[in-house]
Design a protein around this motif. Sequence first.
Motif, PDB file in Angstrom:
ATOM      1  N   PRO A  36      45.306  39.483  41.271  1.00 13.35           N
ATOM      2  CA  PRO A  36      44.958  38.359  42.138  1.00 13.35           C
ATOM      3  C   PRO A  36      44.315  37.208  41.371  1.00 13.35           C
ATOM      4  O   PRO A  36      43.854  37.366  40.232  1.00 13.35           O
ATOM      5  CB  PRO A  36      43.979  38.984  43.149  1.00 13.35           C
ATOM      6  N   ALA A  37      44.263  36.062  42.010  1.00 16.23           N
ATOM      7  CA  ALA A  37      43.761  34.856  41.350  1.00 16.23           C
ATOM      8  C   ALA A  37      42.283  34.968  40.982  1.00 16.23           C
ATOM      9  O   ALA A  37      41.868  34.465  39.935  1.00 16.23           O
ATOM     10  CB  ALA A  37      43.991  33.643  42.247  1.00 16.23           C
ATOM     11  N   ALA A  38      41.477  35.624  41.828  1.00 15.20           N
ATOM     12  CA  ALA A  38      40.027  35.664  41.588  1.00 15.20           C
ATOM     13  C   ALA A  38      39.670  36.322  40.253  1.00 15.20           C
ATOM     14  O   ALA A  38      38.899  35.745  39.470  1.00 15.20           O
ATOM     15  CB  ALA A  38      39.312  36.356  42.740  1.00 15.20           C
ATOM     16  N   PRO A  39      40.187  37.520  39.929  1.00 11.76           N
ATOM     17  CA  PRO A  39      39.837  38.100  38.627  1.00 11.76           C
ATOM     18  C   PRO A  39      40.300  37.243  37.457  1.00 11.76           C
ATOM     19  O   PRO A  39      39.595  37.145  36.440  1.00 11.76           O
ATOM     20  CB  PRO A  39      40.559  39.456  38.645  1.00 11.76           C
ATOM     21  N   ARG A  40      41.455  36.619  37.579  1.00 15.63           N
ATOM     22  CA  ARG A  40      41.929  35.756  36.497  1.00 15.63           C
ATOM     23  C   ARG A  40      41.003  34.548  36.325  1.00 15.63           C
ATOM     24  O   ARG A  40      40.691  34.150  35.194  1.00 15.63           O
ATOM     25  CB  ARG A  40      43.364  35.300  36.769  1.00 15.63           C
ATOM     26  N   ALA A  41      40.546  33.993  37.452  1.00 15.02           N
ATOM     27  CA  ALA A  41      39.630  32.850  37.365  1.00 15.02           C
ATOM     28  C   ALA A  41      38.293  33.256  36.761  1.00 15.02           C
ATOM     29  O   ALA A  41      37.721  32.530  35.936  1.00 15.02           O
ATOM     30  CB  ALA A  41      39.424  32.253  38.756  1.00 15.02           C
ATOM     31  N   ARG A  42      37.785  34.434  37.146  1.00 17.13           N
ATOM     32  CA  ARG A  42      36.507  34.894  36.591  1.00 17.13           C
ATOM     33  C   ARG A  42      36.628  35.116  35.086  1.00 17.13           C
ATOM     34  O   ARG A  42      35.687  34.837  34.335  1.00 17.13           O
ATOM     35  CB  ARG A  42      36.083  36.203  37.281  1.00 17.13           C
ATOM     36  N   THR A  43      37.773  35.642  34.639  1.00 12.94           N
ATOM     37  CA  THR A  43      37.965  35.877  33.202  1.00 12.94           C
ATOM     38  C   THR A  43      38.071  34.564  32.455  1.00 12.94           C
ATOM     39  O   THR A  43      37.540  34.424  31.345  1.00 12.94           O
ATOM     40  CB  THR A  43      39.222  36.727  32.970  1.00 12.94           C
ATOM     41  N   ARG A  44      38.733  33.594  33.057  1.00 15.89           N
ATOM     42  CA  ARG A  44      38.801  32.258  32.441  1.00 15.89           C
ATOM     43  C   ARG A  44      37.405  31.659  32.315  1.00 15.89           C
ATOM     44  O   ARG A  44      37.043  31.090  31.282  1.00 15.89           O
ATOM     45  CB  ARG A  44      39.683  31.358  33.303  1.00 15.89           C
ATOM     46  N   ASP A  45      36.596  31.793  33.360  1.00 11.85           N
ATOM     47  CA  ASP A  45      35.221  31.282  33.305  1.00 11.85           C
ATOM     48  C   ASP A  45      34.436  31.967  32.186  1.00 11.85           C
ATOM     49  O   ASP A  45      33.650  31.321  31.475  1.00 11.85           O
ATOM     50  CB  ASP A  45      34.517  31.512  34.640  1.00 11.85           C
ATOM     51  N   LEU A  46      34.627  33.278  32.046  1.00  7.63           N
ATOM     52  CA  LEU A  46      33.938  34.014  30.988  1.00  7.63           C
ATOM     53  C   LEU A  46      34.323  33.479  29.617  1.00  7.63           C
ATOM     54  O   LEU A  46      33.456  33.302  28.741  1.00  7.63           O
ATOM     55  CB  LEU A  46      34.273  35.503  31.087  1.00  7.63           C
TER      56      LEU A  46
END
Length: 330
Positions: free
Chosen positions: A246-256
């Motif tokens: 899903p988009a949320a885990p990918r976005a969190r990893t990008r933020d990291l």
Amino acid sequence: MPNTLNPLELIARRWQPSARFVRGAALATVVMAVLIVVTGGAVRLTESGLGCPTWPRCTADSLAPTAEMGVHGVIEFGNRLLTYVLCAFVGLAIVAARSRAPWRHSLTRLGWYQFWLIAANGIVGGITVLTGLNPYIVSAHFLLSTALLTVATVMWHRSREGDGPARGLAPRPVRQLAWLLVGATGVLTVLGTVVTGAGPHAGDANRVHRIPIDWEKITQLHVDFVFLVLGLSVALWFVLRAVGAPAAPRARTRDLLVVLVAQGAIGYVQYFTGLPELVVGAHMLGSCLVWIAVLRVALSLREHPELPAAGEAPGEPEAPEQQAPVPAGV
């Protein structure tokens, strides 16, 4: 004889906070946990660690600093007072979680965990002063603050979820990789405390015992783990794209990844400029943001749905978790 209601129960009967208020109260504890770390760093970097030379009083005869103690006493005492502000925010989060209907016991427990961590760290902070800024106790003081930040971040995340059984949003090996990343970041944080304990910023202008280890060698090991954490983060980002997460885990990893790159840049600047105090302080703030970001990545890979309301028929049972297909061409 009628049952006596405890104060939290009495408040819950008269106040029903919104879900948004509970989330805001939980987020406030995260902000305060970061602030207590940063201000604690300011105490050390301004050589105010023994601004109040004893504990729990500031001097043997005074609870507050005296004029003769100067700015160092004010800085150290200010950090002590901030602990009470932190307790107030945690107390608000506990009351809000308890008063929200239906009562979410899990959130209340997370709030109480924060309270007891603050109490324990207050004692460790006192021992830090009484032992003359022993670097091992200073490290324990910081790690307890990191534990507090961990629980606050989990509470904030859980305040936006339900209390249904957890279900994964990515295949198990992907979630395991995320928790491996959390573990590596935890080791990186511990190594950072060793670097601090062996480094030049002892926390007081007088001679303070330091960890007897080569500062440059432990710094190099710390840098090695930075590259390990960065490599695991990049690998996780590619894997999440490959499995169609899903988009949320990918976005969190990008933020990291963004936070890691910024933190690495600050680390190199502080090393090659002789550890100026402001840059070191920014690095401490960055360490908190990295830890929050990596926890959010791991937590975003599973979800807790809302429980059905009382009298509402439960939904269809969840299908067994299956391996997500790899999109063609990835």
